[in-house]
Write a protein that holds these residues in place. Structure first.
Motif, short mmCIF file in Angstrom:
data_model
loop_
_atom_site.label_atom_id
_atom_site.label_comp_id
_atom_site.label_asym_id
_atom_site.label_seq_id
_atom_site.Cartn_x
_atom_site.Cartn_y
_atom_site.Cartn_z
N PRO A 131 60.64 -73.05 28.59
CA PRO A 131 60.30 -72.91 27.03
C PRO A 131 58.95 -73.24 26.60
O PRO A 131 58.27 -74.18 27.11
N GLY A 132 58.46 -72.43 25.46
CA GLY A 132 57.04 -72.76 25.04
C GLY A 132 56.98 -72.32 23.56
O GLY A 132 57.92 -71.62 22.98
N PRO A 133 55.97 -72.76 22.77
CA PRO A 133 55.83 -72.38 21.17
C PRO A 133 55.76 -71.01 21.25
O PRO A 133 55.22 -70.03 21.95
N THR A 134 56.36 -70.43 20.41
CA THR A 134 56.87 -69.09 20.17
C THR A 134 56.92 -68.52 18.57
O THR A 134 57.29 -69.48 17.63
N ARG A 185 53.75 -67.83 23.23
CA ARG A 185 54.59 -66.89 23.41
C ARG A 185 54.52 -65.91 21.79
O ARG A 185 54.65 -66.53 20.75
N CYS A 228 62.02 -70.90 24.23
CA CYS A 228 61.56 -71.69 23.24
C CYS A 228 62.71 -72.52 22.66
O CYS A 228 64.06 -72.26 23.05
N GLN A 231 60.33 -75.24 18.95
CA GLN A 231 59.05 -74.47 19.11
C GLN A 231 59.04 -73.40 18.57
O GLN A 231 58.13 -72.32 19.04
N LEU A 232 59.97 -72.94 17.68
CA LEU A 232 60.10 -71.43 17.40
C LEU A 232 59.56 -71.31 15.93
O LEU A 232 59.98 -72.17 15.06
N CYS A 255 64.98 -72.88 13.21
CA CYS A 255 63.54 -72.74 13.83
C CYS A 255 62.65 -74.09 13.31
O CYS A 255 63.40 -74.74 12.41
N THR A 275 54.70 -76.15 16.16
CA THR A 275 55.73 -76.08 17.10
C THR A 275 55.10 -76.50 18.54
O THR A 275 55.68 -76.48 19.68
#
Length: 708
Positions: free
Chosen positions: A466-469, A498, A543, A547-548, A571, A703
């Motif tokens: 998961p990562g900032p998206t 992302r 994410c 993070q979305l 989100c 995020t």
């Protein structure tokens, strides 16, 4: 606060804004922020000043604001050319040199340096004037240019000498992105589109260069239609009327060979048929038509302009399921070395298709439609605006997620295009960007694709997990999403974020049926598709909710606001740029009256029910965004004072409604970035960079993205 007053006059306080309530189809529809529709009232100006101060305080805390601006600026600091148009041995194109704020129109002759024909920056050093459209005359001695100021997209049309830049007659005011089609015979004259302010007639006019004398040659009789005009070859006048963007096109044609430009005898090509069609003339004298008639993915047909009716159309290139036929060009095919005696006047077709955002190109025989050869494109990207030249070459624009747009020239019978102009600097090495496709199921079971991008940073592979998206969507007017170059997206990816795109219904990503399945009363399906896409990213562990960030502009801004107000826990953040928001009154603002085919009309009770089921402004007003115990996302709205499309009243009213609904008043989760002297369309590079950097710095802050 008091009104301005003359010396000695009594103090008169500003009246408090008065909430409005409409009764529509027996239902009361509150509108407490209608006063914000008046853009320059004292109350609105004070309110905007408060929003400005809130925004500036918050933006000052975003760590990536300056780094993102620097990154975006460096990525766009290249020469940017448009596809050339050839007239009598001269190529006309626009170029925005590296470091410039706006493109300028230039003429190229052989190996001589480009000669500037018109430069908006030279005319207006403030940078507020934009070159919106241009069309050179048949012999290349004159060019029609359309400009506007302050972002209003309603400006003036002028004819200039291409050698001196001097005007060739009086300008035409109040023109908006009009097609200009030069009359091929007689005294210099051109067809163009405008509305007669006195009579309210919108249609096609013929205007003589020099004295400005003009006459109406075609009037639009149906409300909400958009006229267009083209001259094909040196003989045929083509007039069109669009009924709702991406829904239906009516076409008429007239023979100008007898000098009848002032009173063209228009005959129907396609009238009253529920399909969208575009026509070009081939070197064999036939009309070639890209159409959705009996082909939701689009096909190409041919017909004689002498008998142009639909019943005479002959299919040349059939539709291909899974790939939308976006664009085409017809060009004279030169003889092959191994085929002496080949007829060079038999045309070929350059065809561009898009499959889930990625372009494919090929060349076909125009008689039978047989594939001659695929075109070897530089990568997985976007092809646009193909233009045939008299020598049989085809010019096209190409870009991909990691590569700035460049112009390519496909020589006759060559499968690999070359860079144009020949002396243009080579593109810098592109970063490595990975593309994957994730599929999700919408509420009604429809499978919806989501394209996901990751970038390698400093030779390191993308970070797994998961990562900032950012999840982007548009989903309107039948437009397929094409993955061209965006310095903003690339800067976000290179910072470790992302980026995903949801191919929701309402767009054209899966043909005409996909568009219609998410338009009108079915527009809520597009919202459900976006919600499903967001859930799928979280389920796939790309994410977390926090993070979305959802992102969309214009019709896409409507979509992301509708999704966030339907699912406040969906989100962590939302970016809605120049969005539609008040769907009860969208027809009264901007160009909304032209979009009833896309969204429906509040005058119809069933359309109204659908509009109100997702209208973000009204969902905020009725408390739908405040369910107990559920976190509401941070929201950044952008508004442009000169916006004549969606109208800046939408983000103003939406911001006011969300500020009332937001539970966290300690740190405002709702921000409005509001600009004057710009509109919905093009702007100076520095202002575009500032807007893009701010929006994505907001997304990064909310995020948890910290630059790698």
């Amino acid at each position: 606060m008091v009104r301005n007053r003359a010396p000695g006059a009594a103090l008169v306080p500003d009246p408090a804004p008065v909430p409005a309530v409409d009764i529509l189809h027996g239902r009361p529809v509150p509108d407490p922020h209608r006063w914000l529709e008046t853009a320059d009232s004292p109350a609105t100006l004070r309110w905007l000043d408060e929003r400005r101060r809130e925004y500036e305080r918050e933006a000052a805390t975003w760590p990536l604001r300056a780094p993102l601006a620097d990154g975006i600026r460096s990525l766009v600091d290249t020469d940017l050319w448009s596809v050339p148009v050839h007239r009598a041995g001269t190529a006309f194109a626009t170029v925005r040199p590296a470091g410039s704020e706006h493109p300028r129109l230039v003429a190229l002759n052989g190996s001589a340096p480009p000669r500037t024909v018109y430069d908006p920056a030279a005319e207006d050093p403030t940078g507020r004037t934009t070159l919106d459209a241009w069309e050179p005359g048949p012999g290349g001695a004159m060019v029609a240019v359309q400009t506007s100021r302050g972002g209003v997209e309603r400006g003036s049309l002028r004819v200039l000498s291409t050698t001196t830049g001097a005007p060739c007659g009086p300008e035409v005011p109040g023109v908006r992105y009009s097609h200009v089609a030069w009359a091929p015979h007689g005294a210099p004259a051109f067809f163009y589109v405008r509305r007669d302010g006195e009579r309210g007639v919108r249609g096609v006019w013929l205007r003589r260069v020099g004295d400005g004398e003009e006459r109406l040659v075609h009037a639009c009789t149906a409300p909400g239609t958009v006229p267009g005009v083209r001259v094909l070859g040196e003989r045929w006048l083509l007039v069109s009327e669009g009924h709702g963007t991406g829904h239906r096109t009516d076409l008429w044609i007239a023979d100008l060979s007898g000098g009848g430009a002032a009173q063209p005898a228009l005959r129907p090509v396609q009238v009253g048929v529920e399909c969208e069609t575009e026509a070009r003339l081939g070197p064999d004298g036939l009309l070639y038509l890209r159409t959705t008639l009996d082909a939701p993915w689009r096909r190409i047909c041919a017909v004689s302009p002498e008998e142009p009716g639909v019943e005479h159309w002959r299919e040349v290139v059939p539709e291909e399921s899974g790939a939308t036929l976006d664009a085409f060009a017809v060009f004279p095919r030169t003889p092959l070395e191994d085929a002496p005696g080949a007829d060079r006047h038999v045309p070929a077709l350059f065809v561009s298709r898009t499959r889930l955002g990625i372009s494919e190109a090929s060349v076909h025989d125009a008689r039978a439609g047989d594939l001659l050869y695929p075109v070897d494109l530089p990568g997985e990207g976007m092809v646009s605006t193909p233009e045939a030249a008299p020598d049989g070459s085809v010019y096209l624009a190409y870009a991909d997620v990691a590569t700035q747009q460049r112009v390519l020239c496909l020589p006759p019978d060559a499968p690999r295009p070359l860079q144009w102009p020949p002396g243009a600097a080579d593109a810098p090495p592109s970063p490595s960007v990975e593309r994957t496709v994730l599929w999700c199921r919408s509420e009604d079971g429809t499978r919806v694709p989501v394209t996901v991008f990751d970038a390698a940073v400093a030779d390191a592979p993308p970070t797994p997990g998961p990562g900032p998206t950012i999840l982007h969507a548009y989903g309107g007017f039948g437009r397929p999403r094409q993955f061209g170059f965006s310095a903003t997206v690339l800067a976000w990816l290179l910072s470790g974020g992302r980026y995903a795109v949801a191919h929701v219904r309402g767009g054209g990503d899966a043909g005409r049926a996909w568009h219609l399945a998410g338009s009108g009363r079915a527009k809520p399906r597009a919202v459900e598709d976006l919600v499903a896409a967001a859930d799928a990213l979280v389920s796939a562990r790309l994410c977390t909710r926090r993070q979305l960030c959802l992102s969309g502009g214009s019709a896409g801004g409507l979509l992301v606001l509708a999704a966030a107000t339907a699912r406040p826990d969906l989100c962590g953040a939302v970016i809605a740029s120049a969005p539609l928001a008040d769907m009860a009154r969208f027809e009264r603002m901007g160009l909304g009256r032209m979009w009833t085919r896309e969204f429906g009309t509040a005058a119809d009770p069933d359309d109204f029910a659908a509009l109100m089921s997702y209208s973000p402004y009204h969902r905020a007003l009725d408390g739908a965004v405040r369910p107990s115990g559920r976190r509401f996302p941070s929201v950044l709205l952008t508004g442009f004072h000169g916006d004549t499309r969606t109208d800046a009243a939408h983000p103003r009213k939406m911001c006011a409604a969300l500020l009332e609904a937001a539970p966290d008043r300690g740190r405002p989760p709702v921000l409005l970035r509001y600009e004057r002297d710009v509109g919905h369309g093009p702007r100076a590079v520095s202002r575009a960079v500032g807007l893009a950097a701010d929006a994505h710095a907001f997304a990064a802050h909310r995020t948890g993205l910290s630059r790698r």
